[in-house]
Design an enzyme around this catalytic site. Structure first.
Site, PDB file in Angstrom:
ATOM      1  N   GLY A  76       0.813  -1.201   0.000  1.00 48.18           N
ATOM      2  CA  GLY A  76       0.000   0.000   0.000  1.00 48.18           C
ATOM      3  C   GLY A  76       0.849   1.253   0.000  1.00 48.18           C
ATOM      4  O   GLY A  76       0.526   2.250  -0.672  1.00 48.18           O
ATOM      5  N   THR A  77       1.948   1.218   0.747  1.00 50.85           N
ATOM      6  CA  THR A  77       2.862   2.362   0.771  1.00 50.85           C
ATOM      7  C   THR A  77       3.444   2.607  -0.613  1.00 50.85           C
ATOM      8  O   THR A  77       3.539   3.752  -1.073  1.00 50.85           O
ATOM      9  CB  THR A  77       3.984   2.134   1.793  1.00 50.85           C
ATOM     10  OG1 THR A  77       3.422   2.098   3.106  1.00 50.85           O
ATOM     11  CG2 THR A  77       5.029   3.238   1.731  1.00 50.85           C
TER      12      THR A  77
ATOM     13  N   GLN B 162      -7.999   1.750   4.861  1.00 48.81           N
ATOM     14  CA  GLN B 162      -8.831   1.331   5.987  1.00 48.81           C
ATOM     15  C   GLN B 162     -10.289   1.089   5.604  1.00 48.81           C
ATOM     16  O   GLN B 162     -10.958   0.261   6.211  1.00 48.81           O
ATOM     17  CB  GLN B 162      -8.760   2.379   7.107  1.00 48.81           C
ATOM     18  CG  GLN B 162      -7.403   2.502   7.771  1.00 48.81           C
ATOM     19  CD  GLN B 162      -6.995   1.254   8.534  1.00 48.81           C
ATOM     20  OE1 GLN B 162      -7.835   0.467   8.972  1.00 48.81           O
ATOM     21  NE2 GLN B 162      -5.695   1.066   8.699  1.00 48.81           N
TER      22      GLN B 162
ATOM     23  N   SER C  67      -4.126  -1.431   0.493  1.00 53.48           N
ATOM     24  CA  SER C  67      -3.159  -2.442   0.904  1.00 53.48           C
ATOM     25  C   SER C  67      -3.886  -3.709   1.336  1.00 53.48           C
ATOM     26  O   SER C  67      -4.774  -3.660   2.194  1.00 53.48           O
ATOM     27  CB  SER C  67      -2.303  -1.912   2.057  1.00 53.48           C
ATOM     28  OG  SER C  67      -1.306  -2.825   2.424  1.00 53.48           O
ATOM     29  N   ALA C  68      -3.504  -4.854   0.770  1.00 52.67           N
ATOM     30  CA  ALA C  68      -4.250  -6.097   0.970  1.00 52.67           C
ATOM     31  C   ALA C  68      -4.239  -6.591   2.407  1.00 52.67           C
ATOM     32  O   ALA C  68      -5.222  -7.178   2.878  1.00 52.67           O
ATOM     33  CB  ALA C  68      -3.707  -7.181   0.039  1.00 52.67           C
ATOM     34  N   HIS C  69      -3.134  -6.386   3.134  1.00 50.52           N
ATOM     35  CA  HIS C  69      -3.078  -6.961   4.479  1.00 50.52           C
ATOM     36  C   HIS C  69      -4.001  -6.234   5.454  1.00 50.52           C
ATOM     37  O   HIS C  69      -4.219  -6.690   6.568  1.00 50.52           O
ATOM     38  CB  HIS C  69      -1.644  -6.974   5.004  1.00 50.52           C
ATOM     39  CG  HIS C  69      -1.105  -5.643   5.415  1.00 50.52           C
ATOM     40  ND1 HIS C  69      -1.069  -5.217   6.726  1.00 50.52           N
ATOM     41  CD2 HIS C  69      -0.567  -4.644   4.693  1.00 50.52           C
ATOM     42  CE1 HIS C  69      -0.535  -4.017   6.778  1.00 50.52           C
ATOM     43  NE2 HIS C  69      -0.221  -3.634   5.561  1.00 50.52           N
TER      44      HIS C  69
ATOM     45  N   CYS D 215       4.292   7.665  23.902  1.00 51.66           N
ATOM     46  CA  CYS D 215       5.139   6.773  24.693  1.00 51.66           C
ATOM     47  C   CYS D 215       5.297   5.397  24.071  1.00 51.66           C
ATOM     48  O   CYS D 215       5.937   4.533  24.637  1.00 51.66           O
ATOM     49  CB  CYS D 215       4.560   6.631  26.093  1.00 51.66           C
ATOM     50  SG  CYS D 215       4.480   8.180  26.983  1.00 51.66           S
TER      51      CYS D 215
END
Length: 462
Positions: free
Chosen positions: A69-70, A177, A194-196, A320
């Site tokens: 996807g990136t 998403q 993105s497939a995952h 954090c």
């Protein structure tokens, strides 16, 4: 163990597993070759492209498979900018885009281009009017995610796309998403996913470039995937990605309604179970499976570790939990509390009993972390001290949430109208101290320069 982090990566869907195993035996050959094995691989690749295009709502020849996807985002932005270079080198993005978009924007700026970042409201949504106002005659491309990856807020993509079209600017939508839940509405120009994120295999993404959009693929020329994703196609992965996308979209209406009720329960119950909590993101225009909340006086990393020990895998946008110790850019843009941030994103098939147990475990986990950090005394010590008109709290060198804890301990030691000045050099304090004031009904006066770090001034209102 309950896995509640599908916004990061979803477990492999059963349909994806079946398709992957089957295509490993049939899709190993070069689909560009004319012999039998190559023709068989080409049939699998073409069928996957048609299935994915139907799920997206585009033509098959508009869709290219990418290694991630990136990669789709970076290729889409670079190609669209290059295709419209004569127009200008101005890019418009929202302040809450995925880091892949923001990194591409930073690269453009470093290369002499210009970027306008559109702010969002406290729910995480852009204003259509503000977005339209950010468009300029030299704007080459605009980017807007369909739904936020940290808080689940859905963006007004269709209306923004209309504004972009009226201005003659192509819009790239990051649909990573939202695509599992259905097609993206509106007249967008480019789309990446993105497939995952939907239960397909990692290492497979997709990029859609509508016909008529000026696009110049960057890098050395390559004949595969229209030059937008050079290299040998991972046919088993793209077959599994396309098959699982169709499967999850077919399940979306029923599963979405069920998960929306579970996340609605979390949104409603957590503030009553855990004191000093802010539930963030739009309560209505949101993804059905995702809910995010932030807890005062705890650090996100410790909470996540304790929840993991209790059998729950969740994520966080808290400062954090990052190696850089900087606040989430999404929470920062929204102006909401970043400390103790917990993101719950439920996978398909999550049972009500799992959510019930999570709600039973969470209060004890947060209370235990607060006790470890000394936050429990914040409500008792102040009543025993003499009041002073103003106090200075030295929290230099202390990381979130300690500056806020120190502030909470002493706010009762000044009279109403008195001030507490917190000296802090943790970047998260710039976000969390004003957020604490809003949550606790105190007045945030502002930030002043200090010899080291910054001085944050708070006036007691009650």
């Amino acid at each position: 163990m309950s896995y509640f982090d599908v916004a990061s990566s979803a477990p492999l869907h059963p349909v994806a597993r079946q398709a992957l195993q089957a295509s490993l035996d049939e899709g190993w050959a070069d689909p560009a070759r004319l012999y039998r094995e190559g023709r068989r691989a080409r049939l699998l690749l073409d069928a996957a492209r048609e299935a994915a295009a139907e799920a997206v709502g585009c033509r098959p020849d508009e869709l290219s498979f990418t290694p991630s996807g990136t990669g789709a985002v970076h290729s889409g932005i670079a190609g669209a900018l290059a295709g419209r270079r004569r127009v200008g080198r101005h890019l418009v993005v929202s302040a809450v885009e995925h880091s892949s978009v923001l990194h591409a924007a930073a690269a453009l700026e470093a290369d002499g281009g210009a970027v306008t970042e559109i702010p969002v409201d406290r729910s995480g949504a852009v204003s259509v009017a503000s977005y339209a106002a950010g468009l300029r005659p030299d704007t080459a491309l605009a980017c807007l995610q369909s739904a936020n990856h940290e808080v689940g807020t859905e963006q007004p993509v269709a209306d923004v796309a209309s504004a972009c079209r009226a201005a003659g600017v192509p819009l790239l939508v990051d649909a990573a998403q939202s695509l599992p839940w259905g097609r993206v509405d509106g007249e967008w120009s480019l789309l990446a996913a993105s497939a995952h994120k939907w239960g397909g295999p990692a290492g497979a993404g997709l990029l859609v470039v509508r016909k008529g959009v000026r696009f110049a693929a960057q890098g050395p020329a390559d004949e595969r995937e229209s030059g937008r994703a050079p290299g040998f196609e991972n046919i088993p992965a793209v077959v599994a990605a396309a098959a699982s996308l169709r499967a999850v979209q077919a399940e979306a209406a029923e599963e979405g309604a069920r998960l929306r009720e579970l996340t609605r329960r979390i949104r409603a119950r957590v503030p009553g179970l855990v004191p000093d909590v802010e539930v963030v993101g739009d309560p209505v225009r949101r993804l059905p499976h995702l809910v995010t909340f932030s807890c005062l006086y705890v650090d996100g990393e410790t909470v996540l570790h304790e929840l993991d020990r209790a059998g729950f895998s969740v994520s966080s946008g808290s400062s954090c939990t990052s190696s850089t110790l900087t606040p989430s850019h999404v929470l920062k843009a929204m102006g909401v509390l970043s400390e103790g941030n917990i993101r719950v994103s439920l996978p398909r098939g999550t049972q009500e009993a799992e959510v019930t147990r999570f709600l039973e475990v969470l209060p004890g986990v947060v209370a235990g972390v607060r006790e470890q950090l000394g936050a429990a005394v914040a409500r008792t010590e102040s009543a025993t001290r003499a009041e002073s008109a103003s106090l200075v709290v030295d929290a230099l060198g202390k990381r979130c949430p300690l500056p806020v804890i120190e502030l909470a301990k002493v706010i009762g030691d000044v009279p109403v109208g008195g001030t507490v000045t917190v000296l802090a050099d943790d970047e998260a304090a710039r976000l969390d101290i004003p957020a604490w004031c809003e949550m606790r009904g105190q007045e945030y006066v502002g930030e002043e320069p200090a010899d080291h770090g910054s001085a944050y001034v708070v006036r007691r209102s009650s």
